[in-house]
Design a protein around this motif. Structure first.
Motif, short mmCIF file in Angstrom:
data_model
loop_
_atom_site.label_atom_id
_atom_site.label_comp_id
_atom_site.label_asym_id
_atom_site.label_seq_id
_atom_site.Cartn_x
_atom_site.Cartn_y
_atom_site.Cartn_z
N GLU A 1 0.83 -1.21 0.00
CA GLU A 1 0.00 0.00 0.00
C GLU A 1 0.86 1.26 0.00
N ASP B 1 2.33 1.62 -3.51
CA ASP B 1 1.28 2.05 -4.44
C ASP B 1 0.93 3.52 -4.21
N THR B 2 0.83 3.93 -2.95
CA THR B 2 0.50 5.31 -2.63
C THR B 2 1.62 6.24 -3.06
#
Length: 128
Positions: A51, A54-55
């Motif tokens: 995450e 991806d962020t």
């Protein structure tokens, strides 16, 4: 281990501190494994690590190309004189787990990351 009240506790705080760490990577290109090594100072949860990556990509901090990561922050790096503080006490290094008496903490706008030993703080910030 000494109390470190500024250590990120919530999922959101960990994400933001990890993103600040990524935004301050000193090298223009790194192996994905080197970036993950730094993220692991914030979390060892593989789902949260994904995450965070991806962020970071969605926010334009990095570009991923297979096993390589290119930074897009343009010369931003941790300033040891103003962003790294030391504290005396009994700590465990957040990177290697060694017992240390001087903890190095990296201060970001989103929070503080540490403690690290003197060589690990250099590795996490890209100075070694």
């Amino acid at each position: 281990m000494a109390d470190t009240p500024d250590t990120p506790e919530t999922r959101e705080e960990r994400i933001e501190v990890a993103l600040d760490l990524i935004a301050h990577l000193e090298h223009e290109e790194l192996a994905l494994s080197a970036v993950v090594d730094r993220i692991e100072t914030v979390t060892s949860d593989p789902a949260l690590t994904r995450e965070i990556l991806d962020t970071a990509e969605m926010r334009g901090l990095i570009d991923r190309d297979g096993a390589r990561v290119r930074t897009r922050t343009g010369g931003t790096f941790v300033r040891f004189e103003s962003q790294v503080v030391t504290r005396e006490g009994e700590f465990d290094c957040r990177r290697c787990g060694a017992s240390i008496s001087t903890g190095h903490f990296v201060r970001f706008e989103s929070g503080e990351l540490g403690p690290f030993g003197s060589s690990c703080v250099r590795k996490v910030t890209g100075r070694e």
